[in-house]
Design a protein around this motif. Structure first.
Motif, PDB file in Angstrom:
ATOM      1  N   LYS A  14       7.465   6.752   7.408  1.00 50.23           N
ATOM      2  CA  LYS A  14       7.900   5.386   6.947  1.00 50.23           C
ATOM      3  C   LYS A  14       6.346   4.692   6.948  1.00 50.23           C
ATOM      4  O   LYS A  14       6.016   3.804   6.116  1.00 50.23           O
ATOM      5  CB  LYS A  14       8.828   4.485   7.959  1.00 50.23           C
ATOM      6  CG  LYS A  14      10.141   4.408   7.223  1.00 50.23           C
ATOM      7  CD  LYS A  14      11.004   3.552   7.929  1.00 50.23           C
ATOM      8  CE  LYS A  14      12.220   3.840   7.576  1.00 50.23           C
ATOM      9  NZ  LYS A  14      13.240   2.856   8.565  1.00 50.23           N
ATOM     10  N   ALA A  15       5.693   4.967   8.133  1.00 47.92           N
ATOM     11  CA  ALA A  15       4.259   4.102   8.192  1.00 47.92           C
ATOM     12  C   ALA A  15       3.304   4.840   7.354  1.00 47.92           C
ATOM     13  O   ALA A  15       2.341   3.937   7.134  1.00 47.92           O
ATOM     14  CB  ALA A  15       3.832   4.536   9.717  1.00 47.92           C
ATOM     15  N   PRO A  60       2.933   5.265   4.031  1.00 44.79           N
ATOM     16  CA  PRO A  60       2.394   4.192   3.012  1.00 44.79           C
ATOM     17  C   PRO A  60       1.511   3.028   3.287  1.00 44.79           C
ATOM     18  O   PRO A  60       0.795   2.633   2.745  1.00 44.79           O
ATOM     19  CB  PRO A  60       3.668   4.125   2.306  1.00 44.79           C
ATOM     20  CG  PRO A  60       4.560   5.137   2.651  1.00 44.79           C
ATOM     21  CD  PRO A  60       4.151   5.532   4.016  1.00 44.79           C
ATOM     22  N   THR A  61       2.193   2.390   4.541  1.00 45.08           N
ATOM     23  CA  THR A  61       1.525   1.179   4.949  1.00 45.08           C
ATOM     24  C   THR A  61       0.314   1.500   5.349  1.00 45.08           C
ATOM     25  O   THR A  61      -0.924   0.569   4.993  1.00 45.08           O
ATOM     26  CB  THR A  61       2.479   0.652   6.133  1.00 45.08           C
ATOM     27  OG1 THR A  61       3.660   0.777   5.698  1.00 45.08           O
ATOM     28  CG2 THR A  61       2.003  -0.834   6.467  1.00 45.08           C
ATOM     29  N   ILE A  62      -0.160   2.390   6.170  1.00 50.71           N
ATOM     30  CA  ILE A  62      -1.487   2.797   6.556  1.00 50.71           C
ATOM     31  C   ILE A  62      -2.283   3.113   5.280  1.00 50.71           C
ATOM     32  O   ILE A  62      -3.446   2.793   5.227  1.00 50.71           O
ATOM     33  CB  ILE A  62      -1.296   3.979   7.529  1.00 50.71           C
ATOM     34  CG1 ILE A  62      -0.519   3.556   8.999  1.00 50.71           C
ATOM     35  CG2 ILE A  62      -2.855   4.289   7.968  1.00 50.71           C
ATOM     36  CD1 ILE A  62      -0.239   4.828   9.583  1.00 50.71           C
ATOM     37  N   LYS A  63      -1.916   3.841   4.367  1.00 52.47           N
ATOM     38  CA  LYS A  63      -2.682   4.261   3.295  1.00 52.47           C
ATOM     39  C   LYS A  63      -2.914   2.992   2.471  1.00 52.47           C
ATOM     40  O   LYS A  63      -4.299   2.818   2.087  1.00 52.47           O
ATOM     41  CB  LYS A  63      -1.936   5.047   2.441  1.00 52.47           C
ATOM     42  CG  LYS A  63      -1.897   6.607   2.738  1.00 52.47           C
ATOM     43  CD  LYS A  63      -1.333   7.484   1.750  1.00 52.47           C
ATOM     44  CE  LYS A  63      -1.478   8.749   1.895  1.00 52.47           C
ATOM     45  NZ  LYS A  63      -0.720   9.490   0.991  1.00 52.47           N
ATOM     46  N   SER A  64      -1.940   1.998   2.167  1.00 49.83           N
ATOM     47  CA  SER A  64      -2.496   0.838   1.679  1.00 49.83           C
ATOM     48  C   SER A  64      -3.642  -0.167   2.357  1.00 49.83           C
ATOM     49  O   SER A  64      -4.336  -0.648   1.847  1.00 49.83           O
ATOM     50  CB  SER A  64      -1.381   0.065   1.131  1.00 49.83           C
ATOM     51  OG  SER A  64      -0.494  -0.528   2.376  1.00 49.83           O
ATOM     52  N   LYS A  65      -3.611  -0.141   3.791  1.00 48.82           N
ATOM     53  CA  LYS A  65      -4.272  -0.740   4.673  1.00 48.82           C
ATOM     54  C   LYS A  65      -5.753   0.023   4.270  1.00 48.82           C
ATOM     55  O   LYS A  65      -6.766  -0.703   4.293  1.00 48.82           O
ATOM     56  CB  LYS A  65      -3.982  -0.681   6.111  1.00 48.82           C
ATOM     57  CG  LYS A  65      -4.952  -1.284   7.063  1.00 48.82           C
ATOM     58  CD  LYS A  65      -4.559  -1.342   8.588  1.00 48.82           C
ATOM     59  CE  LYS A  65      -5.542  -1.898   9.233  1.00 48.82           C
ATOM     60  NZ  LYS A  65      -5.243  -1.975  10.647  1.00 48.82           N
ATOM     61  N   GLU A  66      -5.433   1.321   4.405  1.00 46.20           N
ATOM     62  CA  GLU A  66      -7.017   2.010   4.163  1.00 46.20           C
ATOM     63  C   GLU A  66      -7.703   1.679   2.808  1.00 46.20           C
ATOM     64  O   GLU A  66      -8.881   1.204   2.686  1.00 46.20           O
ATOM     65  CB  GLU A  66      -6.752   3.409   4.271  1.00 46.20           C
ATOM     66  CG  GLU A  66      -8.312   4.268   4.122  1.00 46.20           C
ATOM     67  CD  GLU A  66      -8.097   5.511   3.732  1.00 46.20           C
ATOM     68  OE1 GLU A  66      -8.833   6.399   3.954  1.00 46.20           O
ATOM     69  OE2 GLU A  66      -6.910   5.968   3.180  1.00 46.20           O
ATOM     70  N   ALA A 122      -6.981  -7.568   6.212  1.00 46.26           N
ATOM     71  CA  ALA A 122      -6.483  -6.297   6.433  1.00 46.26           C
ATOM     72  C   ALA A 122      -6.319  -6.097   7.891  1.00 46.26           C
ATOM     73  O   ALA A 122      -6.382  -4.785   8.536  1.00 46.26           O
ATOM     74  CB  ALA A 122      -6.931  -5.067   5.855  1.00 46.26           C
ATOM     75  N   THR A 134      -8.832   3.976  10.306  1.00 46.35           N
ATOM     76  CA  THR A 134      -7.536   3.926   9.470  1.00 46.35           C
ATOM     77  C   THR A 134      -7.500   5.490   8.722  1.00 46.35           C
ATOM     78  O   THR A 134      -6.260   6.029   8.677  1.00 46.35           O
ATOM     79  CB  THR A 134      -7.384   2.733   8.602  1.00 46.35           C
ATOM     80  OG1 THR A 134      -7.730   1.466   9.388  1.00 46.35           O
ATOM     81  CG2 THR A 134      -6.018   2.801   8.012  1.00 46.35           C
TER      82      THR A 134
END
Length: 202
Positions: A24-25, A27-33, A89, A149
């Motif tokens: 779950k986490a 995709p969020t971490i990828k978009s933050k990166e 971010a 990240t």
């Protein structure tokens, strides 16, 4: 990184929760990166622009080099630099709000004509130099956060998620094997009991 687990349902449930949390986490971490990567590029471009402008202003300063010998060095100094913070971010970065100068009064009639231009040039040089340093710091902070990240994305994608999936697979196989062995053992016992029962009847 080896994932520690036991061959039981409790461990299987815990590993399942850990795996879902990471999936779950991710995709969020990828978009933050991705956002950080874009912001680092913007900050680098801005810092490079400030560097070019600073170099052009220094050339203007050097053009007046012969005159600076007459300039009183204590006429102007930076009194204060006011910074604010901006979150990009999730990273706190500095933003230059204002540069305050302390200017010593000078006599316009007895001082050289170019003093006013010289003071303005020094102010622009100082302000631009400070802006350049602030953007450099912003770029460093964003780049550091982006590297961290990226490490987290790689850890999740290449190590932890496959590790949890492998551990879950091993536990499920073990439990299936155990169940199959148990069924086989029960069949053997049942067959022996039936044979013993038939033998007793004869």
């Amino acid at each position: 990184m080896a994932i520690k687990f036991q061959y039981n349902k409790t461990s299987l449930g815990d590993l399942g929760k850990q795996l879902k949390m990471r999936q779950k986490a991710l995709p969020t971490i990828k978009s933050k990166e991705s956002a950080l990567r874009s912001e680092v590029k913007k900050a680098k471009d801005s810092a490079a622009d400030y560097r070019r402008r600073l170099d052009a202003l220094k050339a203007e300063y050097d053009y007046m080099a012969a005159l600076w010998g007459e300039f009183e060095s204590d006429l102007l100094r930076v009194g204060d630099v006011r910074l604010a913070t901006q979150k990009i971010a999730g990273v706190r970065t500095p933003v230059l709000e204002e540069v305050l100068f302390e200017e010593k009064p000078y006599d316009l009639f007895t001082s050289p004509v170019w003093y006013a231009d010289g003071v303005e040039l020094l102010k622009r040089l100082a302000r631009l130099g400070i802006e350049f340093e602030v953007y450099n710091r912003k770029m460093e902070l964003l780049d550091y956060a982006r590297r961290k990240t990226t490490q987290k994305v790689n850890l999740y994608e290449k190590v932890q998620i496959p590790g949890y999936e492998d551990a879950i697979r091993k536990i499920k196989r073990f439990m299936e094997d155990e169940e199959n062995l148990s069924k086989s053992a029960q069949k053997i016992v049942k067959t022996k009991q039936q044979q013993a029962g038939e033998g007793a009847m004869l």
